[in-house]
Write an enzyme that holds these catalytic residues in place. Structure first.
Site, short mmCIF file in Angstrom:
data_model
loop_
_atom_site.label_atom_id
_atom_site.label_comp_id
_atom_site.label_asym_id
_atom_site.label_seq_id
_atom_site.Cartn_x
_atom_site.Cartn_y
_atom_site.Cartn_z
N ASP A 60 0.84 -1.19 0.00
CA ASP A 60 0.00 0.00 0.00
C ASP A 60 0.88 1.25 0.00
O ASP A 60 2.10 1.16 0.16
CB ASP A 60 -0.97 0.01 1.20
CG ASP A 60 -0.30 -0.38 2.49
OD1 ASP A 60 -0.90 -1.10 3.27
OD2 ASP A 60 0.86 0.05 2.72
N ASP A 62 1.19 4.98 1.69
CA ASP A 62 0.76 5.94 2.70
C ASP A 62 1.39 7.29 2.42
O ASP A 62 2.52 7.39 1.94
CB ASP A 62 1.16 5.46 4.10
CG ASP A 62 0.42 4.19 4.51
OD1 ASP A 62 -0.69 3.96 3.98
OD2 ASP A 62 0.96 3.44 5.34
N ASP A 143 8.52 4.33 13.74
CA ASP A 143 9.09 3.26 14.56
C ASP A 143 10.52 2.88 14.18
O ASP A 143 11.44 2.98 14.99
CB ASP A 143 8.17 2.03 14.56
CG ASP A 143 7.76 1.57 13.17
OD1 ASP A 143 8.29 2.10 12.16
OD2 ASP A 143 6.92 0.65 13.09
#
Length: 276
Positions: A60, A62, A143
């Site tokens: 995907d 983002d 992260d």
């Protein structure tokens, strides 16, 4: 030539990286271009940039921007806002959903009288509120370094604020910030470290790996629905056996599958383990 704009950012011009717009979803490009045309910063970010740089097809795409959720919604009729503590824009193109997030800023740990939050805090999780910020702040809130790379639709460059490009080249999964703090903030990051290491055939950086065994029990405080979703990602990424072994190495498997692991032996010679 790679451009260093200052000591905290590396900018790689279009001529020096392999990302091509032909490999980016047409719908993601529509969103990027419209944001940019209306005067906002707009970047492809995260796993999509990482995978494109590795020559893989992203699952995907983002996007992150300095536009607020309400400003994004005004630009896209096919937009709906989701989330409570941090609002995201989901822009719908039939079955494809392009997720757009506003840059996240620094935040301080909050005190809350809310019973559920207080209980979670007692169980070792650090709970923080998210606020909007700059791209530099957004980069260090992500992260892992390899997930904090930004593709700029304005000039087609790649921007790196945390050394993610070097880690990507070296095959290293490294947490941004203090590992124990980041794991307490969200224990699922321990599972993500394993998933990315196995999926991308990389190794977990020693300081990132060191606290995992000790903090593994924090996963018991995560809602079972979220753990189930994360378990599917772990075991359906095409590296199931390597993931299984790494989960066992870091004492994470027993947190996810306590009934199964209760039958295991110290010598790994139980019938269940022999027949996996």
């Amino acid at each position: 030539m790679t451009t260093e704009t200052d000591e905290n950012i590396t900018v790689i011009p279009r001529s020096e990286h392999t990302i091509s717009r032909s490999d980016i979803s047409d719908n993601a490009l529509k969103v990027l271009y419209r944001l940019n045309k209306n005067g906002y910063e707009a970047y492809l970010v995260g796993g999509g940039v990482r995978d494109l740089l590795l020559g893989k097809k992203p699952k995907d795409f983002d996007i992150t921007t300095n536009a607020t959720p309400e400003q994004i919604r005004k630009l896209f009729r096919n937009c709906r806002l989701v989330g409570r503590r941090f609002r995201l824009a989901h822009i719908m193109f039939g079955p494809e959903v392009i997720e757009v997030a506003t840059f996240r800023g620094h935040h301080d740990q909050i005190e809350s009288e809310d019973k559920n939050r207080s209980q979670q805090a007692k169980n070792g999780m650090l709970l923080r509120d998210n606020i909007f910020g700059s791209i530099e702040e957004d980069a260090i809130r992500r992260d892992f370094t390899v997930n904090s790379l930004y593709y700029n639709i304005d000039d087609f460059s790649v921007r790196d604020y945390v050394g993610g490009l070097n880690d990507l080249k070296a095959g290293i999964i490294r947490l941004i910030g203090d590992p124990e703090t980041r794991y307490r903030e969200d224990p699922v990051r321990m599972l993500r470290a394993v998933r990315f290491a196995c999926k991308l055939d990389m190794r977990i950086e020693p300081n990132t790996a060191q606290p995992i065994q000790h903090l593994a029990p924090l996963l018991r405080e995560i809602p079972s629905a979220r753990l189930f979703e994360e378990s599917l990602k772990l075991l359906q990424a095409g590296q199931g056996y390597a993931t299984y072994n790494m989960l066992k190495e870091y004492h994470l498997f027993e947190q996810l599958f306590p009934v199964i692991s209760s039958r295991f032996t110290n010598n790994n010679d139980s019938p269940m383990e022999k027949n996996h």
